[in-house]
Design a protein around this motif. Structure first.
Motif, PDB file in Angstrom:
ATOM      1  N   VAL A  90       1.225  -0.992  -0.208  1.00 39.64           N
ATOM      2  CA  VAL A  90       0.009  -0.244  -0.125  1.00 39.64           C
ATOM      3  C   VAL A  90       0.814   0.878   0.119  1.00 39.64           C
ATOM      4  CG1 VAL A  90      -1.791   1.295   1.180  1.00 39.64           C
ATOM      5  CG2 VAL A  90      -1.999  -1.075   0.833  1.00 39.64           C
ATOM      6  N   LEU A  91       1.471   1.450   0.982  1.00 41.04           N
ATOM      7  CA  LEU A  91       2.311   2.753   1.110  1.00 41.04           C
ATOM      8  C   LEU A  91       3.988   2.652  -0.509  1.00 41.04           C
ATOM      9  CD1 LEU A  91       4.227   1.854   4.754  1.00 41.04           C
ATOM     10  CD2 LEU A  91       1.527   4.112   4.088  1.00 41.04           C
ATOM     11  N   GLY A  92       3.874   1.877  -0.526  1.00 40.90           N
ATOM     12  CA  GLY A  92       5.186   2.140  -1.790  1.00 40.90           C
ATOM     13  C   GLY A  92       4.680   2.173  -3.328  1.00 40.90           C
ATOM     14  N   PHE A  93       3.006   1.550  -3.576  1.00 37.37           N
ATOM     15  CA  PHE A  93       2.601   1.804  -4.888  1.00 37.37           C
ATOM     16  C   PHE A  93       1.830   3.357  -4.252  1.00 37.37           C
ATOM     17  CE2 PHE A  93       2.955  -2.913  -6.020  1.00 37.37           C
ATOM     18  CZ  PHE A  93       2.772  -2.584  -7.383  1.00 37.37           C
ATOM     19  N   ALA A  94       1.379   3.703  -3.350  1.00 37.89           N
ATOM     20  CA  ALA A  94       1.168   5.144  -2.975  1.00 37.89           C
ATOM     21  C   ALA A  94       2.471   5.965  -2.850  1.00 37.89           C
ATOM     22  CB  ALA A  94       0.695   5.214  -1.649  1.00 37.89           C
ATOM     23  N   LEU A  95       3.291   5.632  -2.993  1.00 33.89           N
ATOM     24  CA  LEU A  95       4.196   6.257  -3.138  1.00 33.89           C
ATOM     25  C   LEU A  95       5.150   6.362  -4.347  1.00 33.89           C
ATOM     26  CD1 LEU A  95       6.588   8.312  -2.291  1.00 33.89           C
ATOM     27  CD2 LEU A  95       8.099   6.921  -1.331  1.00 33.89           C
ATOM     28  N   GLY A  96       4.824   5.263  -5.400  1.00 36.67           N
ATOM     29  CA  GLY A  96       5.242   4.838  -6.697  1.00 36.67           C
ATOM     30  C   GLY A  96       4.141   5.693  -7.423  1.00 36.67           C
ATOM     31  N   THR A  97       3.245   6.191  -7.323  1.00 39.70           N
ATOM     32  CA  THR A  97       1.879   6.330  -8.312  1.00 39.70           C
ATOM     33  C   THR A  97       2.190   7.902  -8.382  1.00 39.70           C
ATOM     34  OG1 THR A  97      -0.081   5.208  -7.555  1.00 39.70           O
ATOM     35  CG2 THR A  97      -0.544   6.847  -8.602  1.00 39.70           C
ATOM     36  N   ALA A  98       2.764   8.123  -6.824  1.00 38.66           N
ATOM     37  CA  ALA A  98       3.222   9.777  -6.802  1.00 38.66           C
ATOM     38  C   ALA A  98       4.380   9.955  -7.730  1.00 38.66           C
ATOM     39  CB  ALA A  98       3.071  10.247  -5.587  1.00 38.66           C
ATOM     40  N   LEU A  99       5.042   9.425  -7.200  1.00 37.40           N
ATOM     41  CA  LEU A  99       6.145   9.487  -7.981  1.00 37.40           C
ATOM     42  C   LEU A  99       6.090   9.314  -9.811  1.00 37.40           C
ATOM     43  CD1 LEU A  99       8.585   7.340  -5.670  1.00 37.40           C
ATOM     44  CD2 LEU A  99       9.017   9.708  -6.539  1.00 37.40           C
ATOM     45  N   GLY A 112      12.488  15.953 -12.132  1.00 39.00           N
ATOM     46  CA  GLY A 112      14.042  15.992 -11.618  1.00 39.00           C
ATOM     47  C   GLY A 112      14.461  15.194 -10.587  1.00 39.00           C
ATOM     48  N   LEU A 113      13.483  15.679  -9.423  1.00 40.63           N
ATOM     49  CA  LEU A 113      13.789  15.510  -7.699  1.00 40.63           C
ATOM     50  C   LEU A 113      13.032  13.525  -8.108  1.00 40.63           C
ATOM     51  CD1 LEU A 113      13.831  15.724  -5.585  1.00 40.63           C
ATOM     52  CD2 LEU A 113      12.286  16.159  -4.770  1.00 40.63           C
ATOM     53  N   SER A 114      11.713  12.907  -8.570  1.00 38.12           N
ATOM     54  CA  SER A 114      11.381  12.267  -9.130  1.00 38.12           C
ATOM     55  C   SER A 114      12.433  10.726  -9.302  1.00 38.12           C
ATOM     56  CB  SER A 114      10.258  11.734  -9.769  1.00 38.12           C
ATOM     57  OG  SER A 114       9.552  11.075  -9.978  1.00 38.12           O
ATOM     58  N   SER A 181       7.744   0.365  -8.323  1.00 36.14           N
ATOM     59  CA  SER A 181       6.476   0.427  -8.734  1.00 36.14           C
ATOM     60  C   SER A 181       5.971   1.680  -9.583  1.00 36.14           C
ATOM     61  CB  SER A 181       5.413   0.177  -7.283  1.00 36.14           C
ATOM     62  OG  SER A 181       5.870   1.564  -6.492  1.00 36.14           O
ATOM     63  N   SER A 182       6.407   2.976  -8.793  1.00 41.19           N
ATOM     64  CA  SER A 182       6.906   4.612  -9.714  1.00 41.19           C
ATOM     65  C   SER A 182       6.669   4.245 -11.318  1.00 41.19           C
ATOM     66  CB  SER A 182       7.314   5.417  -9.176  1.00 41.19           C
ATOM     67  OG  SER A 182       8.478   4.662  -9.887  1.00 41.19           O
ATOM     68  N   GLU A 183       8.011   3.099 -11.793  1.00 46.05           N
ATOM     69  CA  GLU A 183       8.284   3.250 -13.481  1.00 46.05           C
ATOM     70  C   GLU A 183       7.185   2.814 -14.210  1.00 46.05           C
ATOM     71  OE1 GLU A 183      11.506   4.876 -15.190  1.00 46.05           O
ATOM     72  OE2 GLU A 183      10.027   5.870 -13.886  1.00 46.05           O
ATOM     73  N   ILE A 184       6.697   1.492 -13.410  1.00 42.87           N
ATOM     74  CA  ILE A 184       5.302   0.712 -13.923  1.00 42.87           C
ATOM     75  C   ILE A 184       4.011   1.263 -13.904  1.00 42.87           C
ATOM     76  CG2 ILE A 184       3.873  -1.365 -13.318  1.00 42.87           C
ATOM     77  CD1 ILE A 184       6.165  -2.855 -11.288  1.00 42.87           C
ATOM     78  N   ILE A 185       3.898   1.960 -13.484  1.00 43.47           N
ATOM     79  CA  ILE A 185       3.199   3.201 -13.123  1.00 43.47           C
ATOM     80  C   ILE A 185       2.938   4.097 -14.210  1.00 43.47           C
ATOM     81  CG2 ILE A 185       1.345   4.918 -11.882  1.00 43.47           C
ATOM     82  CD1 ILE A 185       1.461   3.345  -9.050  1.00 43.47           C
ATOM     83  N   ARG A 186       4.201   4.863 -14.416  1.00 42.24           N
ATOM     84  CA  ARG A 186       5.003   5.711 -15.550  1.00 42.24           C
ATOM     85  C   ARG A 186       4.268   4.996 -17.072  1.00 42.24           C
ATOM     86  NH1 ARG A 186       8.891   7.833 -18.672  1.00 42.24           N
ATOM     87  NH2 ARG A 186       9.991   6.205 -17.217  1.00 42.24           N
ATOM     88  N   GLY A 187       4.771   3.700 -17.087  1.00 42.97           N
ATOM     89  CA  GLY A 187       4.255   3.065 -18.566  1.00 42.97           C
ATOM     90  C   GLY A 187       3.044   2.893 -18.166  1.00 42.97           C
ATOM     91  N   GLY A 188       2.384   2.594 -17.629  1.00 41.39           N
ATOM     92  CA  GLY A 188       0.915   2.712 -18.302  1.00 41.39           C
ATOM     93  C   GLY A 188       0.459   3.508 -18.200  1.00 41.39           C
ATOM     94  N   PRO A 225      -0.308  -6.511 -14.764  1.00 44.22           N
ATOM     95  CA  PRO A 225       0.544  -7.544 -14.415  1.00 44.22           C
ATOM     96  C   PRO A 225       2.059  -7.723 -14.627  1.00 44.22           C
ATOM     97  CG  PRO A 225       0.172  -7.369 -16.571  1.00 44.22           C
ATOM     98  CD  PRO A 225      -0.446  -6.114 -15.748  1.00 44.22           C
ATOM     99  N   THR A 226       2.918  -6.510 -14.339  1.00 43.72           N
ATOM    100  CA  THR A 226       4.011  -6.239 -13.606  1.00 43.72           C
ATOM    101  C   THR A 226       4.188  -5.441 -12.729  1.00 43.72           C
ATOM    102  OG1 THR A 226       3.841  -3.863 -15.098  1.00 43.72           O
ATOM    103  CG2 THR A 226       5.396  -5.725 -16.187  1.00 43.72           C
ATOM    104  N   GLY A 227       2.603  -4.775 -12.052  1.00 39.06           N
ATOM    105  CA  GLY A 227       2.598  -4.541 -10.559  1.00 39.06           C
ATOM    106  C   GLY A 227       2.608  -5.622  -9.827  1.00 39.06           C
ATOM    107  N   PHE A 228       1.937  -6.624 -10.133  1.00 36.37           N
ATOM    108  CA  PHE A 228       1.581  -8.014  -9.055  1.00 36.37           C
ATOM    109  C   PHE A 228       2.799  -8.571  -9.339  1.00 36.37           C
ATOM    110  CE2 PHE A 228      -3.014  -7.740  -8.890  1.00 36.37           C
ATOM    111  CZ  PHE A 228      -3.304  -8.119  -7.279  1.00 36.37           C
ATOM    112  N   ASN A 229       3.724  -9.005 -10.270  1.00 38.78           N
ATOM    113  CA  ASN A 229       5.326  -9.104  -9.904  1.00 38.78           C
ATOM    114  C   ASN A 229       5.589  -9.013  -9.216  1.00 38.78           C
ATOM    115  OD1 ASN A 229       4.778 -11.562 -12.032  1.00 38.78           O
ATOM    116  ND2 ASN A 229       6.159  -9.635 -13.470  1.00 38.78           N
ATOM    117  N   GLU A 230       5.750  -7.642  -9.488  1.00 38.82           N
ATOM    118  CA  GLU A 230       6.666  -6.983  -7.532  1.00 38.82           C
ATOM    119  C   GLU A 230       5.851  -7.373  -6.375  1.00 38.82           C
ATOM    120  OE1 GLU A 230       9.066  -4.642  -7.485  1.00 38.82           O
ATOM    121  OE2 GLU A 230       9.281  -5.570  -9.851  1.00 38.82           O
ATOM    122  N   ILE A 231       4.730  -7.374  -6.085  1.00 40.33           N
ATOM    123  CA  ILE A 231       3.966  -7.201  -5.222  1.00 40.33           C
ATOM    124  C   ILE A 231       4.047  -9.585  -4.743  1.00 40.33           C
ATOM    125  CG2 ILE A 231       2.055  -8.164  -4.308  1.00 40.33           C
ATOM    126  CD1 ILE A 231       0.188  -5.959  -5.589  1.00 40.33           C
TER     127      ILE A 231
END
Length: 605
Positions: A90-99, A112-114, A181-188, A225-231
């Motif tokens: 939960v925390l990782g994907f929430a922060l990953g979404t923000a990133l 650039g910070l992200s 997870s941030s790169e997975i979400i960005r790709g989506g 698919p890749t998100g659940f791989n990470e989980i």
């Protein structure tokens, strides 16, 4: 040279009553695949040998396995593993979404910070990160809460008392998970068609709602698919916290087998529990993917347990509620009478006065290419304007500048005297903030060449999304209006259908109804029939003709010359980013004054 053919056996074949052969009673023999058959035998042999070896070999220690599988220490370690996995996910994907949102933002510093965070955290091995966090008290002895760079202090705590092994493990796993997870979400997010974002913006939906209602639900099909791989990797990666002496599942098993020396049976205890965790996650993944696949396929994926549940209970579980238009109209009452401005304005009512569009010296370039060159137009309220011209002449770009989907380089555009994207002060134009642009843009409806319906929403949901989110109407009112509009475009029975289940002509009619639901002052059409088969063009043009008779201000980019001749009050011919000629349909199409106009019409008529 004659070809000899023997028909002597034809008499023996059964004949149908019409004289042809009757194929209805022939026996069908399926094709045989010997390689597939022997492959199946080989797989079955491998499975049987493996199971026989594991179950009959006493050195696997299945009695010890049974003794410890449900032991209290093992279950306590399992609970800690599950808690770490759930919280870090939960925390990782929430922060990953923000990133991810920061990476795709227009702020170079934020992006650039992200990027720097992702680069750093993906570079550091997880075990190193956990050890650094566990020794953070050495670097920072206390945690202070106050106003930075001042002597104002609200509270102070020893770092070692706050950062327990569990807290260090949770923070480390979450920070590491966020980077990946941030790169997975960005790709989506990047996988979603740009037209979806433009359609949401054209409807005036706020940026937050665009992200969480339109973009992310569609991106989930790529993310999952890749998100659940990470989980799953995270669930197994929790074993890494053994370096913190935190008794999760793997560490607990290690402690036990070091005491009783039953290494293999205890490792099998951990293995089977991990298999159970992964199985539950895999089933969950299937159903979550199935949920987000709605609208993406003509037929929804089959439920894993649906047939079994139907046999047991006789009805589908958690079936999607269907909305019946007729019951909606009767339960919420009829729409108020629509004002009319003439005998012909009965099919489409006019909810607000049509808008007057003025284009003041607009120019637009893409790099070195000048797409619009000092365009000046005065489009009267309630008129129908058709824009013609060759591909690349700037027609669609001009249309998109009217509702500020494209920023202009020079000049400005007003609708009823109001700027869409700017605030004027003297001879200076100040661009409005996005939320203010979205509010004004909602008064200028747009129908796109490629429809740009939201595929994960039903027809009804597509139409009510903007009126409800912009608080123009309550949900019952919006549903009632949507049903009325769908009936008027001949799709009253399609409320619960997804766009992919419609023909191109039906999708375009839904797009028109969606634009009308906001009761716009001006309606823009960007080549509304160019993506349609010839047989479907007529049904869309019929709807636009009815709109033209209703008094709505229409601006239509089209290649349908006959349609422009029939419905337009004014025809504009553009070429190379300039308006070459403007006039009535009869004047432009029959007696063009400009040679370039005549040359173009000679090729298309």
């Amino acid at each position: 040279m004659a070809i000899a053919t023997d028909y002597s056996d034809a008499r023996s074949l059964p004949q149908s009553s019409s004289g042809g052969e009757d194929y209805t009673h022939y026996r069908i023999v399926k094709a045989k695949y010997p390689a597939r058959f022997f492959g199946t035998l080989f797989a079955a042999f491998v499975i049987v040998v493996t199971l026989q070896s594991i179950l009959t070999n006493p050195k696997w220690g299945w009695s010890v396995f049974a003794e410890w599988f449900f032991a209290a220490p093992v279950l306590a370690g399992l609970a800690r593993t599950l808690l770490l996995t759930a919280l870090a996910t939960v925390l990782g994907f929430a922060l990953g979404t923000a990133l991810a949102l920061a990476r795709v933002s227009k702020s170079p510093l934020l992006g650039g910070l992200s990027w720097a965070y992702i680069w750093l955290l993906r570079s550091i091995p997880l075990i190193v990160l956990l050890l650094i966090l566990n020794n953070l008290g050495y670097l920072y002895a206390t945690v202070r809460i106050g106003v930075p760079y001042t002597d104002i202090l609200f509270a102070e705590y020893p770092t070692i008392s706050i950062l327990s092994p569990f807290a260090a493990a949770l923070i480390g796993l979450s920070l590491n998970q966020a980077a990946f997870s941030s790169e997975i979400i960005r790709g989506g997010i990047l996988s979603v068609d740009q037209g979806q974002l433009e359609a949401a913006a054209a409807l005036g939906l706020p940026r937050t709602r665009q992200a969480f209602r339109i973009i992310l639900p569609q991106a989930m099909r790529t993310i999952l698919p890749t998100g659940f791989n990470e989980i799953i990797s995270l669930a197994k990666g929790t074993s890494m916290v053994y370096v913190l002496a935190l008794p999760e599942l793997f560490y607990t098993v290690q402690v036990i087998y070091r005491r009783n020396l039953e290494v293999v049976p205890l490792l099998m205890v951990a293995t089977v529990w991990y298999l159970i965790i992964m199985t539950v996650l895999s089933v969950g993944q299937y159903y979550i993917e199935r949920y987000f696949a709605k609208g993406a396929l003509r037929n929804a994926p089959v439920s894993l347990f649906g047939p079994t549940l139907r046999r047991l209970f006789g009805a589908p579980i958690l079936a999607r509620p269907q909305i019946e238009p007729a019951s909606l109209v009767s339960s919420h009452g009829q729409l108020p009478p629509l004002p009319k401005t003439g005998a012909q304005r009965e099919t489409f009512g006019q909810w607000r006065a049509p808008g007057w569009v003025k284009i003041h010296g607009v120019s637009k370039s893409f790099g070195q290419l000048k797409v619009l060159d000092n365009i000046r137009l005065d489009i009267k309220a309630g008129s129908v304007t058709a824009i013609l011209g060759p591909s690349g002449s700037g027609k669609s770009t001009l249309l998109r500048t009217i509702n500020h989907l494209e920023r202009v380089d020079d000049g400005f555009i007003t609708v009823d005297g109001e700027l869409v994207g700017y605030r004027k002060s003297g001879r200076t134009l100040y661009e409005l903030k996005e939320k203010d642009i979205l509010k004004r843009r909602a008064e200028v409806g747009m129908v796109f060449q490629s429809f740009n319906l939201f595929p994960h929403l039903t027809v009804l949901e597509n139409i009510i999304e903007a009126p409800v989110s912009l608080k123009r109407l309550s949900r019952p009112e919006a549903i009632n209006l949507a049903c009325d509009l769908l009936a008027r475009v001949g799709l009253g029975d399609k409320t619960n259908t997804y766009p992919r289940q419609l023909s191109g002509g039906q999708q375009q009619r839904v797009a028109i109804a969606r634009a009308l639901a906001l009761r716009p002052k001006v309606l823009l059409f960007d080549e509304p029939t160019s993506a349609l088969d010839p047989e479907l063009v007529g049904e869309v043009l019929d709807v636009i003709k009815e709109l033209a008779r209703s008094g709505t201000t229409l601006i239509i980019v089209t290649h349908e010359i006959g349609f422009a001749r029939e419905v337009a009050d004014t025809v504009i011919f553009m070429d190379a980013g300039k308006i070459v000629e403007t006039g009535s349909p009869d004047q432009i199409l029959n007696r063009p004054a400009n040679a370039r106009t005549a040359e173009f019409l000679a090729k298309v008529l």
